[in-house]
Design an enzyme around this catalytic site. Structure first.
Site, PDB file in Angstrom:
ATOM      1  N   THR A 136       0.787  -1.219  -0.004  1.00  0.00           N
ATOM      2  CA  THR A 136      -0.029   0.029  -0.159  1.00  0.00           C
ATOM      3  C   THR A 136       0.881   1.324  -0.026  1.00  0.00           C
ATOM      4  O   THR A 136       1.925   1.325   0.387  1.00  0.00           O
ATOM      5  CB  THR A 136      -0.914  -0.147   1.241  1.00  0.00           C
ATOM      6  N   ARG A 143     -14.570  -7.478  -0.375  1.00  0.00           N
ATOM      7  CA  ARG A 143     -13.776  -7.058   0.695  1.00  0.00           C
ATOM      8  C   ARG A 143     -13.108  -5.653   0.720  1.00  0.00           C
ATOM      9  O   ARG A 143     -12.581  -5.484  -0.127  1.00  0.00           O
ATOM     10  CB  ARG A 143     -12.453  -8.181   0.939  1.00  0.00           C
ATOM     11  N   VAL A 144     -13.280  -4.996   1.852  1.00  0.00           N
ATOM     12  CA  VAL A 144     -12.550  -3.808   1.883  1.00  0.00           C
ATOM     13  C   VAL A 144     -11.947  -3.758   2.890  1.00  0.00           C
ATOM     14  O   VAL A 144     -12.272  -4.031   4.253  1.00  0.00           O
ATOM     15  CB  VAL A 144     -13.836  -2.401   2.120  1.00  0.00           C
ATOM     16  N   ASP A 169      -8.785  -1.618   5.427  1.00  0.00           N
ATOM     17  CA  ASP A 169      -8.562  -0.132   6.576  1.00  0.00           C
ATOM     18  C   ASP A 169      -8.534   1.082   5.743  1.00  0.00           C
ATOM     19  O   ASP A 169      -8.856   2.049   6.415  1.00  0.00           O
ATOM     20  CB  ASP A 169      -7.763  -0.550   7.512  1.00  0.00           C
ATOM     21  N   THR A 180      -0.284   1.009   6.661  1.00  0.00           N
ATOM     22  CA  THR A 180      -0.187  -0.114   5.970  1.00  0.00           C
ATOM     23  C   THR A 180      -0.165  -1.440   6.620  1.00  0.00           C
ATOM     24  O   THR A 180       0.662  -1.312   7.406  1.00  0.00           O
ATOM     25  CB  THR A 180       0.938  -0.025   4.982  1.00  0.00           C
ATOM     26  N   HIS A 196      -2.010  -5.433   7.653  1.00  0.00           N
ATOM     27  CA  HIS A 196      -3.347  -6.376   7.503  1.00  0.00           C
ATOM     28  C   HIS A 196      -4.533  -5.584   7.939  1.00  0.00           C
ATOM     29  O   HIS A 196      -4.842  -5.663   9.187  1.00  0.00           O
ATOM     30  CB  HIS A 196      -2.892  -7.613   8.391  1.00  0.00           C
ATOM     31  N   GLY A 197      -5.223  -5.085   6.877  1.00  0.00           N
ATOM     32  CA  GLY A 197      -6.343  -4.112   7.087  1.00  0.00           C
ATOM     33  C   GLY A 197      -7.287  -4.734   8.141  1.00  0.00           C
ATOM     34  O   GLY A 197      -8.047  -3.587   9.113  1.00  0.00           O
TER      35      GLY A 197
HETATM   36  N1  ASP Z   1      -3.820  -2.247   4.477  1.00  0.00           N
HETATM   37  C1  ASP Z   1      -4.354  -2.713   3.427  1.00  0.00           C
HETATM   38  C2  ASP Z   1      -5.423  -3.477   3.285  1.00  0.00           C
HETATM   39  O1  ASP Z   1      -5.780  -4.360   4.194  1.00  0.00           O
HETATM   40  C3  ASP Z   1      -2.936  -3.583   2.660  1.00  0.00           C
HETATM   41  C4  ASP Z   1      -2.041  -3.088   2.876  1.00  0.00           C
HETATM   42  O2  ASP Z   1      -1.488  -2.095   3.726  1.00  0.00           O
HETATM   43  O3  ASP Z   1      -0.916  -3.469   2.009  1.00  0.00           O
HETATM   44  O4  ASP Z   1      -6.469  -3.362   2.580  1.00  0.00           O
END
Ligand code: ASP
Length: 356
Positions: free
Chosen positions: A217, A245-246, A248, A268, A270-271
């Protein structure tokens, strides 16, 4: 008598015209000295031993380009909002990152992008999720903030709105990157085992193919000459995501937040864990209610609260004074900051000095 007055008057004029510009210039320089910008290009399993020197050079060059693009806006007296947009667009356009071109694939083999922006001046915000046709998703978020009465738009509606606003629209194929596609195929091949995120992380440790997998991200936070702060984040989300899926990133207060009274944050990782911890707002709240410094608040959230629930990732944050912090609990995080032209610093691993 008249002569005496005119002498004083002339002296006054002389002082005014000589010293006033000097003072104005000093004030201008002081304001310029206060500007600052930090960026990230994703956190994850990024280790020195898995990175080739050429690859590392490419990443650092792109991070530097992003820093310079954002700084140029601030140096010219532009707003923090315009600066974070400029910095994020550079990374969206690069296939090195999981945002815009080169985004990860959904389970259905699509690139669905999420983005958000927030202005610390008035806490105005804009966000989009699951969009597939807007070349620079962060411009869609900006447009939601500026040109609509809403904060959050998703899917086809958001795309239609972006088109109506005259944003650059591309064929969804524009985002496609072969390496990312292969990543999806590999995960799908092993999917019969119904991998959850920790199983995928385990796979990263064991399988060389996944070793350099990272979240990727992108985000930026900035303070401008007026002392206003802003945050922006864009992502393709996580490989193999499904069912609409959405993460964070577009959730204001989770992956993106800005308030002049506390800080601007872009996350950035694991959302799902970042949403549950309401990461960005939690940092701001600790500053506001517990009187913590930017660094202490960010450290508590990233290195204690997220770690406690096994939420992998990191954040970048800035306050009005130009203090910057960039903690992460993963192996690495692409990141950097700049406070003077040509003096951007970039970092990737967790063993670097001044990595903040
Ligand atoms: N935070 C982002 C998500 O979970 C992924 C990422 O940061 O790479 O969509």
């Amino acid at each position: 008598m008249i002569k005496k007055y005119s002498l004083f008057f002339n002296l006054f004029l002389l002082l005014f015209f000589v010293f006033e510009p000097v003072q104005a210039q000093q004030a201008g320089n002081e304001r310029k000295n206060k500007v600052a910008l930090a960026i990230h290009g994703g956190a994850g399993t990024i280790k020195r031993e898995n990175m080739s020197p050429e690859r590392e050079k490419e990443y650092r060059a792109k991070l530097e380009e992003s820093l310079e693009a954002g700084y140029a806006v601030l140096d010219e007296g532009g707003t923090a909002i315009d600066a974070v947009i400029a910095a994020v667009k550079v990374m969206e356009d690069s296939p090195l990152f999981n945002a815009g071109r080169g985004a990860v694939f959904t389970n259905e083999g699509k690139n669905e992008l999420d983005a958000a922006i927030m202005d610390g001046r008035d806490k105005n915000a804009g966000a989009v999720a699951g969009i597939t046709t807007v070349k620079n998703p962060i411009t869609a978020a900006l447009s939601v903030m500026k040109d609509s009465p809403h904060v959050f738009m998703v899917g086809q509606g958001a795309e239609k709105f972006a088109e109506e606003q005259g944003l650059e629209i591309v064929d969804p194929e524009y985002f496609r990157d072969e390496t990312r596609y292969k990543q999806l195929q590999r995960i799908k091949d092993t999917e019969k085992q119904q991998l959850d995120h920790s199983a995928i992380l385990q796979l990263e440790l064991e399988d060389p193919y996944f070793k350099d997998r990272k979240f990727g991200t992108v985000g930026a936070v900035a303070v401008d000459q007026e002392g206003n702060i802003a945050a922006a984040t864009t992502t393709g989300g996580m490989t193999n995501k499904r069912y609409g899926r959405v993460g964070d990133v577009p959730i204001i207060g989770a992956g993106t937040y800005a308030d002049n009274e506390t800080c601007a944050v872009s996350a950035t990782g694991h959302g799902e864990y970042f949403i549950r911890t309401v990461v960005a707002h939690e940092i701001a709240a600790q500053m506001r209610y517990a009187g913590k410094s930017l660094q202490d608040a960010a450290d508590d959230v990233v290195n204690r609260q997220l770690v406690d629930i096994k939420g992998e990732g990191g954040i970048i944050a800035i306050d009005r004074e130009g203090n910057i912090t960039m903690p992460f609990n993963s192996a690495g995080m692409y990141r950097g900051f700049i406070k003077a032209r040509g003096e951007g610093k970039t970092f990737i691993y967790n063993d670097e000095d001044e990595g903040l």
